[in-house]
Design a protein around this motif. Structure first.
Motif, mmCIF file in Angstrom:
data_model
loop_
_atom_site.group_PDB
_atom_site.id
_atom_site.type_symbol
_atom_site.label_atom_id
_atom_site.label_comp_id
_atom_site.label_asym_id
_atom_site.label_seq_id
_atom_site.Cartn_x
_atom_site.Cartn_y
_atom_site.Cartn_z
ATOM 1 N N PHE A 6 76.019 21.172 1.309
ATOM 2 C CA PHE A 6 76.640 21.115 -0.017
ATOM 3 C C PHE A 6 77.743 22.161 -0.121
ATOM 4 N N GLU A 7 77.440 23.383 0.328
ATOM 5 C CA GLU A 7 78.403 24.478 0.218
ATOM 6 C C GLU A 7 79.656 24.215 1.058
ATOM 7 N N GLU A 8 79.475 23.675 2.255
ATOM 8 C CA GLU A 8 80.617 23.350 3.109
ATOM 9 C C GLU A 8 81.465 22.246 2.485
ATOM 10 N N SER A 9 80.804 21.239 1.930
ATOM 11 C CA SER A 9 81.518 20.143 1.284
ATOM 12 C C SER A 9 82.308 20.649 0.084
ATOM 13 N N LEU A 10 81.685 21.494 -0.709
ATOM 14 C CA LEU A 10 82.339 22.037 -1.889
ATOM 15 C C LEU A 10 83.533 22.905 -1.503
ATOM 16 N N LYS A 39 85.376 11.323 -0.761
ATOM 17 C CA LYS A 39 84.210 11.268 0.120
ATOM 18 C C LYS A 39 83.376 12.541 -0.027
ATOM 19 N N LEU A 40 84.049 13.683 -0.144
ATOM 20 C CA LEU A 40 83.337 14.949 -0.324
ATOM 21 C C LEU A 40 82.613 14.991 -1.671
ATOM 22 N N VAL A 41 83.229 14.445 -2.702
ATOM 23 C CA VAL A 41 82.580 14.371 -4.014
ATOM 24 C C VAL A 41 81.301 13.548 -3.901
ATOM 25 N N LYS A 42 81.359 12.450 -3.170
ATOM 26 C CA LYS A 42 80.184 11.607 -2.989
ATOM 27 C C LYS A 42 79.076 12.371 -2.261
#
Length: 72
Positions: A6-10, A39-42
């Motif tokens: 999650f942290e990497e995506s954010l 895609k990252l939001v998903k």
């Protein structure tokens, strides 16, 4: 897209937003970045939903903490 936390995506999402807000990128690149951002939001949304489900398993309806086994 590789499996991200999650942290990497954010973090990646924030980088993209900053780049898009700068307005200093060509339209084609902006579209590509926007697609990646969606895609990252998903991914973030799915991880938040999973965390919510885990928390719901930990807490009973009356708010008491219950034993939680993350291997369930």
């Amino acid at each position: 897209m590789e499996e991200l936390s999650f942290e990497e995506s954010l973090e990646k999402l924030e980088e993209i937003v900053n780049k898009l807000e700068s307005g200093d990128i060509p339209l084609d690149e902006a579209i590509e970045k926007f697609d990646t951002a969606m895609k990252l939001v998903k991914i973030c949304n799915e991880k938040l939903e999973a965390a919510e489900e885990s928390i719901a398993k930990i807490v009973k309806d009356n708010g008491e903490l219950v034993e939680f086994n993350s291997n369930q």
